[in-house]
Scaffold this motif. Structure first.
Motif, short mmCIF file in Angstrom:
data_model
loop_
_atom_site.label_atom_id
_atom_site.label_comp_id
_atom_site.label_asym_id
_atom_site.label_seq_id
_atom_site.Cartn_x
_atom_site.Cartn_y
_atom_site.Cartn_z
N THR A 78 -4.29 -44.44 -5.62
CA THR A 78 -5.48 -43.58 -5.50
C THR A 78 -5.29 -42.31 -6.32
N THR A 79 -4.07 -41.78 -6.29
CA THR A 79 -3.76 -40.57 -7.05
C THR A 79 -3.81 -40.84 -8.55
N VAL A 80 -3.21 -41.96 -8.99
CA VAL A 80 -3.22 -42.29 -10.42
C VAL A 80 -4.66 -42.42 -10.92
N GLY A 240 5.42 -32.37 -8.88
CA GLY A 240 4.67 -32.00 -7.69
C GLY A 240 4.85 -32.97 -6.55
N VAL A 241 4.79 -32.43 -5.34
CA VAL A 241 4.73 -33.24 -4.12
C VAL A 241 3.31 -33.09 -3.60
N LEU A 242 2.63 -34.23 -3.50
CA LEU A 242 1.21 -34.21 -3.15
C LEU A 242 1.02 -34.71 -1.72
N VAL A 268 1.87 -29.37 -3.98
CA VAL A 268 0.62 -29.07 -4.68
C VAL A 268 -0.47 -28.87 -3.63
N GLU A 269 -1.17 -27.75 -3.72
CA GLU A 269 -2.27 -27.48 -2.79
C GLU A 269 -3.60 -27.74 -3.48
N PRO A 270 -4.61 -28.16 -2.76
CA PRO A 270 -4.62 -28.42 -1.33
C PRO A 270 -4.08 -29.80 -1.00
N ALA A 271 -3.81 -30.05 0.30
CA ALA A 271 -3.53 -31.40 0.75
C ALA A 271 -4.80 -32.24 0.54
N ILE A 272 -4.61 -33.50 0.12
CA ILE A 272 -5.76 -34.40 -0.04
C ILE A 272 -6.19 -34.87 1.35
N ARG A 273 -7.41 -34.55 1.72
CA ARG A 273 -7.88 -34.96 3.05
C ARG A 273 -8.11 -36.46 3.14
N ARG A 274 -7.94 -36.99 4.33
CA ARG A 274 -8.32 -38.38 4.58
C ARG A 274 -9.83 -38.46 4.44
N ASN A 275 -10.30 -39.33 3.56
CA ASN A 275 -11.74 -39.36 3.26
C ASN A 275 -12.15 -40.77 2.86
N ILE A 276 -13.08 -41.32 3.59
CA ILE A 276 -13.47 -42.71 3.40
C ILE A 276 -14.02 -42.97 1.99
N ARG A 277 -14.60 -41.95 1.37
CA ARG A 277 -15.15 -42.12 0.00
C ARG A 277 -14.04 -42.50 -0.99
N LEU A 278 -12.84 -41.98 -0.75
CA LEU A 278 -11.71 -42.33 -1.64
C LEU A 278 -11.35 -43.80 -1.48
N ALA A 279 -11.45 -44.30 -0.26
CA ALA A 279 -11.08 -45.69 0.00
C ALA A 279 -12.14 -46.66 -0.52
N GLU A 280 -13.40 -46.23 -0.53
CA GLU A 280 -14.46 -47.16 -0.93
C GLU A 280 -14.74 -47.14 -2.44
N ASP A 300 -10.92 -32.36 -3.34
CA ASP A 300 -9.47 -32.16 -3.25
C ASP A 300 -8.77 -32.62 -4.52
N TYR A 301 -9.15 -33.80 -5.02
CA TYR A 301 -8.50 -34.28 -6.25
C TYR A 301 -8.84 -33.37 -7.44
N ARG A 302 -10.05 -32.81 -7.46
CA ARG A 302 -10.40 -31.88 -8.54
C ARG A 302 -9.50 -30.64 -8.46
N ASP A 303 -9.31 -30.11 -7.26
CA ASP A 303 -8.48 -28.91 -7.11
C ASP A 303 -7.02 -29.19 -7.45
N VAL A 304 -6.54 -30.36 -7.00
CA VAL A 304 -5.15 -30.73 -7.28
C VAL A 304 -4.94 -30.89 -8.79
N VAL A 305 -5.92 -31.48 -9.47
CA VAL A 305 -5.80 -31.67 -10.91
C VAL A 305 -5.75 -30.32 -11.63
N SER A 306 -6.48 -29.33 -11.10
CA SER A 306 -6.42 -28.02 -11.75
C SER A 306 -5.01 -27.43 -11.66
N VAL A 307 -4.34 -27.66 -10.54
CA VAL A 307 -2.95 -27.18 -10.39
C VAL A 307 -2.04 -27.96 -11.34
N LEU A 308 -2.19 -29.28 -11.35
CA LEU A 308 -1.31 -30.10 -12.19
C LEU A 308 -1.56 -29.83 -13.67
N GLU A 309 -2.81 -29.60 -14.02
CA GLU A 309 -3.17 -29.30 -15.41
C GLU A 309 -2.35 -28.11 -15.92
#
Ligand SMILES: Nc1ncnc2c1ncn2[C@@H]1O[C@H](COP(=O)(O)OP(=O)(O)OP(=O)(O)O)[C@@H](O)[C@H]1O
Ligand SMILES: [Mg+2]
Length: 316
Positions: A78-80, A240-242, A268-280, A300-309
């Motif tokens: 999911t992260t990749v 990073g530890v996500l 890496v902040e923020p923690a990725i919340r459990r979210n059904i949209r990611l699974a579907e 959350d993934y947008r914010d995490v990518v800004s940190v990783l960027e």
């Protein structure tokens, strides 16, 4: 961003290709399912939780980052998919390499595996196939090399090969100047395919589910990283530890606190919340940012990518 990419031929368009023949993927007779507890190296680290930080990307080429945790189902794939896609949407050139026989990256990026003829297995066994192994995905600027069930058994086959830990590294080398980021998805094991990814990498992203056994699993990974650094890739480090699948329960919060204390510079902040949209999203063959960009998972993934960027030195 790298500018020296003109000379590389266009990635094969799959699932958009119309002229690819369907070819049955080759089954490898008698190959065992990989043992998720398998380790290539066995020495005990002196500090079991030590995760070394990474170094900047060498000039003139993209950064190679492996998403790894031998624990299954923690959000690696999911992260990749979503980190690669968000960077693609930001205009970076990204190559996803799926080193997992489950082949889930293809599904999540809209690539029809049944029509793909050159996969990560070919890449590892025949490094010269690298250029032609790339496929276009549902996301602009994101190419991928597909993993599939033919990766099962590769560990056994590679036991007979010299330099077996460096094959992925050698295969990817000619592609690196043409991408800003090469993101490798790994199986839930620390076998030779995962070691190939570690040897090829500048940095690692470690997704950790904020559940009880999270920290225990990291000691095993830390030992493997240490031994790969000692023997095969001295510059390997963790980017990073996500924290993934995070929910507002007391246990999740406690584990998140422990991770922040154990790895203050790596979490890496923020923690990725459990979210059904990611699974579907994968069932639609698209990443979260094309499926439900404003969902909790999308944010959350947008914010995490800004940190990783920033950590990856990508931002222009
Ligand atoms: N933040 C999240 N919220 C809800 N579901 C999630 C989240 N992240 C991942 N998932 C779902 O959890 C499952 C496991 O995730 P994923 O496949 O990314 O893990 P993995 O570490 O790659 O697994 P494996 O070790 O089998 O390769 C998938 O069904 C995925 O859709
Ligand atoms: Mg996976």
């Amino acid at each position: 961003m790298n500018d020296s990419r003109e000379s590389l031929p266009e990635a094969t368009e799959a699932p958009l290709i119309v002229d690819a023949e369907f070819t049955e993927t080759e089954e490898i007779a008698g190959s065992p399912i990989l043992d998720s507890a398998e380790r290539v190296v066995t020495e005990k680290p002196s500090n079991p939780m030590d995760l070394p930080p990474s170094l900047p990307t060498p000039e003139g080429r993209g950064r190679v980052v492996t998403v790894i945790n031998q624990k299954g189902g923690v959000g690696k794939t999911t992260t990749v998919i979503n980190v690669a896609s968000q960077l693609g949407l930001r205009g970076y050139r990204v190559l996803v390499v799926d080193a997992d026989s489950q082949g889930n990256c293809a599904t999540g990026l809209g690539v029809d595996k049944s029509r793909v003829r050159t996969t990560t297995r070919d890449l590892i066994l025949n490094p010269e196939s690298a250029v032609n192994a790339r496929h276009a995905t549902a996301v602009d600027n994101v190419h991928m090399i597909v993993g599939d069930k033919t990766l099962i058994g590769l560990e056994q086959e590679m036991l007979r090969q010299l330099g077996r830990e460096r094959r992925l590294n050698d295969a990817l080398a000619p592609l690196l100047p043409h991408y800003d980021l090469i993101l490798i998805d790994t199986p839930p094991s620390l076998g030779i395919v995962s070691v190939n990814a570690l040897v090829a990498s500048d940095g690692l992203v470690v997704p950790v589910q904020t559940e009880y056994f999270a920290l225990e699993g990291l000691a095993l990974l830390s030992g493997t990283i240490r031994e790969v650094r000692a023997l095969l890739n001295p510059s390997l480090g963790v980017d990073g530890v996500l924290m993934t699948m995070h929910a507002p329960t007391t246990l999740n919060q406690q584990v998140a606190t422990e991770l922040r204390e154990a790895f203050p510079r790596l979490v890496v902040e923020p923690a990725i919340r459990r979210n059904i949209r990611l699974a579907e999203a994968p069932s639609h063959g698209i990443p979260i940012h094309l499926h439900e960009p404003n969902s909790a998972g999308g944010q959350d993934y947008r914010d995490v990518v800004s940190v990783l960027e920033r950590r990856w030195g990508l931002e222009r």
